[in-house]
Design an enzyme around this catalytic site. Structure first.
Site, mmCIF file in Angstrom:
data_model
loop_
_atom_site.group_PDB
_atom_site.id
_atom_site.type_symbol
_atom_site.label_atom_id
_atom_site.label_comp_id
_atom_site.label_asym_id
_atom_site.label_seq_id
_atom_site.Cartn_x
_atom_site.Cartn_y
_atom_site.Cartn_z
ATOM 1 N N HIS A 1 5.731 73.416 41.115
ATOM 2 C CA HIS A 1 4.227 73.808 41.473
ATOM 3 C C HIS A 1 4.034 73.496 42.842
ATOM 4 O O HIS A 1 2.941 74.015 43.680
ATOM 5 C CB HIS A 1 3.349 73.738 40.330
ATOM 6 N N ASN B 1 -0.864 73.623 30.624
ATOM 7 C CA ASN B 1 -1.251 72.897 31.652
ATOM 8 C C ASN B 1 -2.207 71.872 31.020
ATOM 9 O O ASN B 1 -3.091 71.939 30.342
ATOM 10 C CB ASN B 1 -2.190 73.716 32.496
ATOM 11 N N ASP C 1 9.425 71.324 35.817
ATOM 12 C CA ASP C 1 8.600 71.480 37.096
ATOM 13 C C ASP C 1 9.411 70.231 38.362
ATOM 14 O O ASP C 1 8.787 69.431 38.570
ATOM 15 C CB ASP C 1 7.168 70.864 36.749
ATOM 16 N N ASN D 1 -5.496 75.906 38.185
ATOM 17 C CA ASN D 1 -5.419 74.469 37.898
ATOM 18 C C ASN D 1 -6.826 73.787 38.030
ATOM 19 O O ASN D 1 -7.116 73.194 37.107
ATOM 20 C CB ASN D 1 -4.455 73.904 38.857
ATOM 21 N N GLY E 1 -2.513 64.993 43.745
ATOM 22 C CA GLY E 1 -1.755 64.310 44.647
ATOM 23 C C GLY E 1 -0.610 63.543 44.417
ATOM 24 O O GLY E 1 0.404 63.340 45.052
ATOM 25 N N ASN E 2 -0.727 63.093 42.847
ATOM 26 C CA ASN E 2 0.560 62.245 42.541
ATOM 27 C C ASN E 2 1.757 63.427 42.100
ATOM 28 O O ASN E 2 2.666 63.203 41.615
ATOM 29 C CB ASN E 2 0.304 61.505 41.549
ATOM 30 N N SER E 3 1.346 64.625 42.076
ATOM 31 C CA SER E 3 2.128 65.852 41.606
ATOM 32 C C SER E 3 3.830 65.439 42.503
ATOM 33 O O SER E 3 3.541 65.418 43.929
ATOM 34 C CB SER E 3 1.534 67.186 41.839
ATOM 35 N N PHE F 1 4.187 65.154 36.953
ATOM 36 C CA PHE F 1 3.608 66.505 37.437
ATOM 37 C C PHE F 1 2.037 66.869 36.783
ATOM 38 O O PHE F 1 1.689 68.146 37.043
ATOM 39 C CB PHE F 1 4.502 67.854 37.097
ATOM 40 N N ASP F 2 1.711 66.122 35.781
ATOM 41 C CA ASP F 2 0.522 66.329 35.185
ATOM 42 C C ASP F 2 0.139 65.283 34.476
ATOM 43 O O ASP F 2 0.426 64.245 34.354
ATOM 44 C CB ASP F 2 0.895 67.549 34.044
#
Length: 733
Positions: free
Chosen positions: A84, A212, A221, A327, A652-654, A670-671
């Site tokens: 993503h 999500n 992801d 999102n 931002g940590n994605s 990712f989440d």
């Protein structure tokens, strides 16, 4: 600033040992030696001092993409991040005839890799230096806008000096603890980023918005970029002559099994958290901001759907924007539920009451309380125009042509000033990014969709009380639905700015030529800019006062926390941070218990053949064959997909690498889970979990499902006989 005795007391408090609440904390690398005992208790086997050195692995391998995180995983500049996070680049290279979103992408060789776009960046942090005294030297004794301008001028000077040291670096000044301290950050800015591998969207976004923020999860992801530099090894714009970047370090991918209780550590660039905000701000978030955000994001999604109905090309062009809106919408809903569930407002009020009691026994308590009360008044003053400000900001942020026209008009205005006096974001150092955004607008714009977005926002603006409406907006667009529709039609009918060549011509033109442009959108932007500048002045005056006054609140909260032995770390602000903890399941409510690992069996269970649960046939076939090879989990006897930890993360940590006790890559963040979306405001160890792609699933997809043996070899990963024989086919075979 208030007398130095309080600041000295705070500095001393920050050096005191402190207990860590559960695994809470987005720690600056420099703070990690202070929490060594907590890290070792979690199972860390390295030396925290090594993690505080940005020139050493693994920290030197962790990079920012400017909104997401990534990491080097080979000596040839190969970068892994979330699917993503790369969605915009995948969409940019997609057409209705060759839809990489649906089909995926696999460059068999480096020569086949595709540009991620002129705005794509890989940023490698190599310096983090505290410069508080320099930034505040001229600000002390000032108030409001003057305080803001003094801080901004000192920050610009520090950035200019830093960037003049060596070409190819981008520097920034960030404030810690809301104006208490300031740090200079230097990052190597790699400007040629290319797409190397992406699974189909049906893998990368499996479950999409339905899943999500949910667990159990079954999303692949992940995506691979490659960073390129000029033949001389220095950052350069895209060119066929560029060569892969040679990073100082890269992460090794673990090939060992995982189990609940194993140590896990995450390094990344979390965007913003607000855990040190006031109780009044917590209340505003729950009572107004989040409910209004839910309503607005829903309305904008409906507008995009109306504008793109029946137009496959427009739907592709707006795919990334729609994903972002969805999102934001779901996150707002989850955050609102979480803050209410944890009664965060009442909790913050109780913390403030305890802080006030502690503060009463401290030196200079009266002066500190006065600053806290003054800050509260400034915060309250912003409520008067919050609806107006939100709508006006979205008119620019959610549009390509109108937003581009306003950037061009502002750039023309700023180019008439010495570079040091230009507005941040419009200096010479920023012009390449502005140009890149203007180029990319072509692939993310359809006139009917932009008109629909603006019609929605303008209708809401027209419904505001007269004293809140923006006169310039009324003058350009009107105040009733019929007038708004007719003026939007006139503005966008044959808009010259829809042509990339025209946008770039105006980008290169002299300021006077831009300001005299006859394109209706450019004229509209010139009018709207008057309001933009006025609101900016108001915002800077408030920001200056808060930079001056908030440190008093922070002194009280930090001092009280440290007096109880509680850990203190600054709110996230897009700087490099480290979280540590364990692989851990969750018991979210009575009689419900979730294990921390999901498997491919869950993909089959969810599969309906209809998006977002439309697993590709090659994936279903490989699962049916139980063709797992070396990545099979020995305890479960099957292939894992996602894993759950109690790591402290936020937006931002994605893409952040998740590492084991020896610093090896075991997954990609990712989440967050639904119960913990509100963690950007309040950390609740009962519910906070982070969701990651298991690196074993990535390896399996690339070995047996959509094979990329060339990348597996590059990462030094073992290939069994079946892997070696797998064809290096395109991902969309």
């Amino acid at each position: 600033m208030r007398p130095s005795s309080i600041a000295t007391a705070l500095a001393a408090a920050l050096l005191l040992p402190a207990a860590v609440l559960a695994d809470e904390g987005m720690w600056l690398p420099s703070q990690l030696p202070e929490i060594e005992s907590a890290m070792r208790a979690s199972g860390f086997q390295g030396d925290p001092k090594d993690l505080s050195d940005l020139s050493k692995p693994p920290m030197s391998a962790v990079v920012s993409l400017g909104g997401c995180t990534a990491s080097f995983v080979s000596p040839h500049g190969l970068v892994v991040t979330n699917h993503h996070c790369a969605h915009g680049a995948i969409q940019l290279n997609s057409t209705p005839e060759n839809n990489l979103i649906a089909n995926g992408f696999n460059a068999a060789t480096m020569a086949g890799e595709l540009s991620a776009g002129p705005g794509a960046r890989v940023l490698v942090t190599d310096r983090f230096e505290r410069i508080t005294d320099r930034i505040l030297a001229d600000a002390r004794g000032r108030t409001g806008r003057a305080y803001h301008d003094a801080v901004e001028a000192a920050s610009k000077a520090a950035v200019a000096e830093c960037e003049a040291e060596e070409p190819g670096y981008r520097c920034s000044v960030v404030d810690m603890y809301y104006g208490t301290d300031f740090d200079l950050v230097r990052q190597l800015e790699i400007r040629d980023v290319r797409l190397a591998y992406a699974p189909p969207d049906a893998i990368g976004s499996y479950g999409d918005e339905i899943d999500n923020f949910m667990w159990p999860r079954h999303s692949g992801d992940f995506t691979f970029y490659r960073a390129y530099v000029g033949p001389d090894g220095k950052p350069a714009a895209y060119s066929p002559d560029n060569v892969p970047f040679k990073p100082a370090a890269w992460l090794t991918v673990s090939t060992e099994p995982l189990a609940e209780g194993d140590f896990a550590m995450l390094a990344g660039y979390p965007g913003r958290t607000f855990r040190h905000r006031t109780a009044a701000e917590f209340a505003d978030q729950v009572e107004w901001q989040l409910p209004s955000r839910v309503e607005l994001m829903t309305a904008l999604l409906d507008a995009v759907e109306r504008g793109s109905a029946g137009d496959a090309d427009a739907q592709v062009r707006y795919a990334a924007q729609v994903a972002s809106l969805k999102n934001t919408l779901k996150r707002a809903r989850g955050e609102l539920d979480g803050l209410r569930r944890s009664d965060a407002v009442a909790g913050r009020r109780a913390e403030e009451a305890a802080m006030a009691k502690w503060l009463s026994g401290q030196p200079d308590a009266a002066a500190t309380r006065a600053d806290i009360e003054a800050a509260a008044a400034v915060i309250a003053s912003a409520r008067d125009t919050r609806e107006r400000d939100q709508l006006f900001g979205l008119m620019q942020a959610q549009t390509q042509l109108l937003g581009g026209a306003m950037r061009l008009q502002r750039l023309a205005l700023e180019r008439g000033k010495p570079d040091a006096e230009r507005e941040s974001g419009y200096q010479l150092r920023d012009e390449a990014r502005i140009e890149a955004a203007l180029r990319q607008a072509q692939r993310r714009y359809a006139p009917a969709v932009e008109r629909a977005i603006l019609a929605e926002l303008l209708g809401r603006h027209a419904a505001l009380p007269a004293e809140q409406r923006v006169p310039e907006v009324d003058a350009v667009f009107g105040t009733d639905a019929a007038t708004i529709a007719s003026r939007l039609e006139r503005l966008y009918a044959g808009a010259a700015l829809a042509d990339e060549a025209e946008r770039l011509r105006l980008f290169a033109a002299a300021p006077a030529e831009v300001q005299a442009a006859t394109d209706p959108l450019m004229q509209a932007a010139a009018t709207l800019q008057q309001a933009d500048l006025r609101f900016e002045g108001e915002a800077k005056a408030r920001a200056g006062e808060l930079l001056r006054l908030r440190p008093a609140y922070m002194r009280g909260m930090i001092g009280h926390a440290r007096s109880e032995g509680r850990a203190v770390y600054p709110d996230a602000n897009s700087t490099l941070r480290v979280s540590h903890g364990r692989i851990q399941g969750l018991q979210p409510r009575d009689a419900v218990s979730w294990s921390p690992l999901t498997t491919v069996e869950g993909i089959v269970e969810k599969h309906t053949g209809v998006a977002p649960f439309d697993a590709p046939q090659p994936l279903l076939d490989a699962i049916a064959r139980r063709d797992f090879g070396a990545t099979v989990d020995p305890g479960l006897g099957t292939q894992t997909v996602n894993l759950l930890t109690n790591l402290d993360t936020t937006g931002g940590n994605s893409g952040s690498p998740v590492m084991d006790a020896r610093g090896r890559l075991i997954g990609l963040n990712f989440d967050s889970n639904w119960e913990a979306v509100s963690a950007s405001w309040k950390f609740d160890p009962r519910y906070k979990r982070a969701i990651h792609v298991d690196a074993r699933y990535m390896r399996w997809i690339m070995a047996r499902v959509y094979p990329a043996p060339q990348l597996l070899r590059e990462m030094g990963l073992p290939l069994d006989e079946a892997d070696r024989q797998a064809p290096a086919a395109a991902a969309g075979r």
